[in-house]
Design an enzyme around this catalytic site. Structure first.
Site, PDB file in Angstrom:
ATOM      1  N   HIS A   1       0.802  -1.088  -0.031  1.00  0.00           N
ATOM      2  CA  HIS A   1       0.198  -0.001   0.025  1.00  0.00           C
ATOM      3  C   HIS A   1       0.820   1.235   0.131  1.00  0.00           C
ATOM      4  O   HIS A   1       2.137   1.085   0.253  1.00  0.00           O
ATOM      5  CB  HIS A   1      -0.852  -0.049   1.207  1.00  0.00           C
TER       6      HIS A   1
ATOM      7  N   ASP B   1       0.271   5.218   1.999  1.00  0.00           N
ATOM      8  CA  ASP B   1      -0.090   5.325   3.120  1.00  0.00           C
ATOM      9  C   ASP B   1      -1.353   6.536   2.931  1.00  0.00           C
ATOM     10  O   ASP B   1      -1.153   7.530   2.163  1.00  0.00           O
ATOM     11  CB  ASP B   1       0.702   6.050   4.081  1.00  0.00           C
TER      12      ASP B   1
ATOM     13  N   HIS C   1       4.578  -0.003  -0.006  1.00  0.00           N
ATOM     14  CA  HIS C   1       5.469  -0.877   1.111  1.00  0.00           C
ATOM     15  C   HIS C   1       4.382  -1.707   1.773  1.00  0.00           C
ATOM     16  O   HIS C   1       3.263  -1.943   1.706  1.00  0.00           O
ATOM     17  CB  HIS C   1       5.898  -0.050   2.048  1.00  0.00           C
TER      18      HIS C   1
ATOM     19  N   ARG D   1       5.703   6.843  13.080  1.00  0.00           N
ATOM     20  CA  ARG D   1       5.477   7.203  11.901  1.00  0.00           C
ATOM     21  C   ARG D   1       5.369   9.019  11.672  1.00  0.00           C
ATOM     22  O   ARG D   1       4.660   9.244  12.684  1.00  0.00           O
ATOM     23  CB  ARG D   1       4.390   6.708  10.920  1.00  0.00           C
TER      24      ARG D   1
END
Ligand code: SIN
Length: 273
Positions: A96, A98, A253, A267
């Site tokens: 995906h 993000d 990723h 993150r």
């Protein structure tokens, strides 16, 4: 600063820089490397949350992620607990980009390793730019005209699992209602490089618009299979304190869920100014 490419098409390890104390020149150099390589890895940085948020600010504006737990503004918790190993988090165990369910999705993100399993828990990145480049021209031409729907609820459903308390379910439903679906091109033009990148993913994309559902499924499957080809990938084996900085348009990723202890990453997101 020393940059060592990890594969021919994606990913470099960067040495000789302290991310808690970077000069303007170093930031410009890192930004150029990020655009060229898609994802950059820095060992042994051990940034505090404030240092992480401050470093990321230098690449652009922040993107508030109200649906994610955070430790401070723009430092979000990405955690897998042993008890959760194979329930809703399974929804994210696919390739995906993000938060593409936002119209103003992050252009890039930083992940830092806070807690790691004894073994496993690697992350893979794939170059969606190189993947698009490698498609036959006839397929490229077709995809360039298409747009797709991205929808938080397409994946949030994984979170409404049978173990959830009713208060959590209510807050999940609120998130779903607060985040309306949006439409992005199937091939997104990178805002800085101008290069076309495949921009659909198994986690948030629900359908290619204006075409029959079965045809949409077939074309999405083609893109997903193509993005997940090993020749476009790099794999990172995390150590505590590591930082990965990635472009969220030119790469996708996947986190490998092959462990049963706690794993915690932080993150932080940005949009290029
Ligand atoms: C993610 O999958 O979005 C985060 C990456 C990771 O947990 O390794």
């Amino acid at each position: 600063m020393k940059s060592t490419p990890l594969t021919e098409c994606i990913g470099s390890e960067i040495e000789g820089v302290d991310l808690s104390n970077t000069s303007k020149e170093e930031i410009l150099q890192i930004k150029q490397l990020l655009l060229d390589r898609g994802v950059l890895f820095f060992r042994q940085q051990s940034l505090s949350s404030q240092q992480q948020a401050h470093f990321v600010e230098r690449f652009g504006s922040s993107v508030p992620q109200t649906w994610m737990p955070s430790v401070c503004p723009n430092v979000y918790i990405v955690e897998s607990l042993p008890s959760e190993s194979y329930n809703y988090r399974g929804g994210f165990m696919n390739w995906h980009q993000d938060s593409t369910f936002f119209e103003y999705y992050p252009h890039g993100s930083l992940l830092s390793a806070q807690k790691l399993p004894a073994l496993g828990g690697d992350t893979l990145w794939s170059s969606t730019q190189r993947a698009f480049e490698a498609l036959p021209d006839s397929i490229k031409r077709m995809l360039l005209h298409l747009e797709a729907l991205h929808d938080l609820t397409a994946s949030r459903i994984y979170r409404l699992d049978p173990f959830m308390k009713s208060t959590d379910i209510k807050s999940e439903i609120k998130h779903m209602l607060d985040n309306r679906p949006c439409i992005h091109p199937v091939v997104e033009k990178h805002p800085l490089t101008g290069k076309p990148c495949l921009f659909v993913n198994r986690v948030w994309t629900s359908k290619i618009v204006d075409i029959d559902f079965a045809l949409s499924e077939a074309l999405l499957q083609l893109c997903y299979d193509w993005i997940s080809k090993p020749r476009f990938q790099v794999r990172w084996r995390w150590e505590l304190g590591d930082v990965a900085l990635y472009d969220n348009i030119s790469t996708a990723h996947i986190a490998i869920h092959d462990y049963s202890d706690t794993r915690l990453l932080y993150r932080s997101d940005f949009r290029y100014d």
